[in-house]
Design an enzyme around this catalytic site. Structure first.
Site, PDB file in Angstrom:
ATOM      1  N   ASP A 203       0.829  -1.198   0.000  1.00 50.36           N
ATOM      2  CA  ASP A 203       0.000   0.000   0.000  1.00 50.36           C
ATOM      3  C   ASP A 203       0.868   1.254   0.000  1.00 50.36           C
ATOM      4  OD1 ASP A 203      -2.662   1.376   0.527  1.00 50.36           O
ATOM      5  OD2 ASP A 203      -1.554   1.999   2.309  1.00 50.36           O
ATOM      6  N   GLU A 271       1.640  -0.141  -5.002  1.00 47.73           N
ATOM      7  CA  GLU A 271       0.713   0.945  -5.359  1.00 47.73           C
ATOM      8  C   GLU A 271       1.512   2.248  -5.366  1.00 47.73           C
ATOM      9  OE1 GLU A 271      -3.444   2.888  -3.668  1.00 47.73           O
ATOM     10  OE2 GLU A 271      -1.764   2.527  -2.301  1.00 47.73           O
TER      11      GLU A 271
END
Length: 547
Positions: A203, A271
């Protein structure tokens, strides 16, 4: 298309499950890990290769699991470690890989590490988070702002210092410059690798490091909307030069890769959200760092042929040997059938939805498919009183947050069990429109959206293996035809998609102009005198065997 067994992730289709909203097995209104296990046969039926599961760690759930309080345990609302182990085993029995979210840049403010760190300036974990003194006038050390609105710096009365929080104030940033923090994060990843996970979706991976000098971010020219007003979120008022995407991250990601290489066949997906995502993706996806990465470039409001051409050109210019993972929808943005169909009616939008998947599947790279996209679910309308996302609550009504794409998965067309999701009122309401598009409704209809998606994924799987890493070239059509080629030593494909509202014609490249060695592997157009004509929402893929 596939590579060798250790590179299964190339051209893979990864199905993202948002566990709170997938299936509630214990009847508390919140999806859980046993619910995922119950639905593995459905996931397998889609033809995907892997499942990415959004956070299920122990958490106060201020940001619904992205505020981690314990990296090595399952939050009780999702089950326990034994449930997780059973899910892993069941997935592997079905040939499905399991990728889990890993948050390296921040924790919850209720994590024991932070509770110790904020207790004083001289405890054992005093330097595990990013702390800074106030300026002489008491204001924060610099001008950094939070993704979710407001400043990035939060005052702590115990230490009489500010701590950095790039997202919510309850998500303090770890100081990954500290070697002890790096070692701990890697050890926590090893914990899950030893339990059998096949990889991690990292993330906000470019947020892991900050500039230690804490220099101000420069301002950026404001992009005004149609009313002449500046952006709703003042995060867009700066170039984020110093609060993320620092060079130290490249060294740390090499350590991550060294760990992953100890577990052959495992994978990392990063990401990346930044002002220059293509450059960062290229830097991050090398043989020594991440296996692949995705950006927010295709998670925008835009979707026309020119936008896609420009995006692909930028990516091609810098990505080189790096590997993109194309994502057009996830738990953070409005659903693609709504977001990418502005100005199109419902029938047109439904007809266009398979085109978006085809584009992803045919591009060089892998694919992330968000749960419910295969059903053609539109963005759900959520009343203000039903909102739970702090991002939306903070910026309402100009920004409605992320709840509209996070509503429960519709399994049946019945109301009593909330579309088969739960026997009790779920954490977010089930959309009536979603219920009409439930799995049960579409399952046995030959040409339903669901079965169309299955057919496209099956088509993708059967493409010649030589195209797995084939090079890509975008064709400037000058129209709403989006076209590109993929070419290997032995084969080449031409992909043409009509994203407009009227028929469009393309003079096809010379190498595809003869009938010899050309096979239409997906064809909905009219080919005459070397001119290909596609109706609105039609697509064509031609395969050429090189001699």
């Amino acid at each position: 298309m596939s590579g060798n067994s250790y590179e299964w992730w190339r051209n893979s289709v990864i199905y993202q499950i948002y566990p709170r909203s997938f299936c509630d097995a214990n009847g508390d209104g919140i999806g859980d890990i046993p619910g995922i296990t119950q639905k593995l046969d459905y996931v397998k039926s889609l033809g995907v290769d892997a499942i990415w599961i959004s956070p299920f760690f122990k958490s106060p759930m201020v940001d619904f699991g992205y505020d981690v309080a314990d990296y090595r345990d399952v939050d009780p609302i999702f089950g326990n470690l034994q449930d997780f182990d059973r899910m892993i085993e069941a997935a592997h029995q079905r040939g499905l890989k399991i990728i889990i979210d890993q948050i390296l840049s921040h924790t919850s403010d209720q994590h024991p590490w932070f509770e110790e760190s904020r207790s004083s300036r001289d405890n054992a974990k005093a330097d595990w988070y990013v702390w800074a003194d106030a300026k002489d006038d008491g204001t924060p050390p610099n001008n950094w702002v939070s993704v979710f609105g407001g400043g990035s710096w939060r005052w702590c009365t115990r230490r009489r210092q500010y701590y950095l929080a790039n997202f919510l104030k309850e998500q303090p940033d770890l100081n990954v410059h500290n070697p002890a923090v790096q070692a701990q994060l890697l050890a926590d990843m090893k914990f899950w690798l030893d339990r059998g996970v096949d990889g991690f979706r990292l993330d906000a991976v470019n947020f892991v490091f900050h500039q230690q000098a804490l220099g101000n971010n420069p301002s950026r020219p404001l992009k005004l909307d149609e009313k002449g007003l500046p952006p709703v979120n003042h995060y867009d008022y700066q170039w984020h030069k110093n609060d993320k995407s620092q060079p130290e991250n490249l060294v740390f990601l090499q350590r991550v890769r060294q760990l992953m290489d100890q577990y052959p066949g495992t994978v990392t997906v990063g990401e990346v959200g930044d002002d220059n995502t293509h450059k960062i993706m290229a830097e991050y996806t090398t043989d020594q760092r991440l296996h692949m990465a995705y950006s927010f470039d295709l998670l925008t409001e835009d979707c026309n042929a020119e936008f896609l051409r420009e995006t692909l050109k930028k990516n091609h210019q810098v990505i080189e040997k790096g590997w993109p993972c194309w994502s057009i929808s996830n738990h953070d943005v409005p659903r693609s059938i709504t977001r990418w169909n502005k100005g199109f009616n419902t029938d047109q939008a439904n007809a266009r939805a398979p085109l978006f998947l085809l584009i992803q599947l045919a591009l060089r790279g892998s694919v992330c498919l968000y749960q419910g996209e295969e059903l053609g679910l539109p963005e759900a309308e959520i009343a203000y009183e039903d909102l739970v996302d702090p991002y939306g609550i903070n910026l309402w009504p100009e920004f409605k947050g992320r709840d509209g794409c996070r509503t429960p998965m519709p399994w049946t067309n019945t109301g009593g069990d909330h579309a088969g999701f739960s026997k009790v009122k779920p954490w977010l309401p089930v959309s009536a429109e979603h219920q009409r598009r439930a799995v049960e409704v579409q399952q046995d209809i030959e040409h339903s959206m669901l079965n169309g998606f299955r057919a496209l994924i099956d088509w993708h799987r059967k493409l010649p293996p030589s195209l797995a890493t084939a090079e890509q070239a975008v064709i400037d059509t000058g129209s709403e035809l989006f076209a590109f080629t993929r070419h290997s030593i032995s084969e080449e494909i031409l992909v043409v998609v009509n994203l407009g509202k009227r028929p469009e014609t393309l003079k096809i490249p010379a190498e595809f102009s003869g009938a010899q060695n050309i096979t239409p592997v997906l064809f909905n157009g009219r080919l005459q005198d070397n001119a290909l004509t596609l109706e609105a929402a039609d697509a064509c893929v031609l395969l050429r065997k090189k001699t």
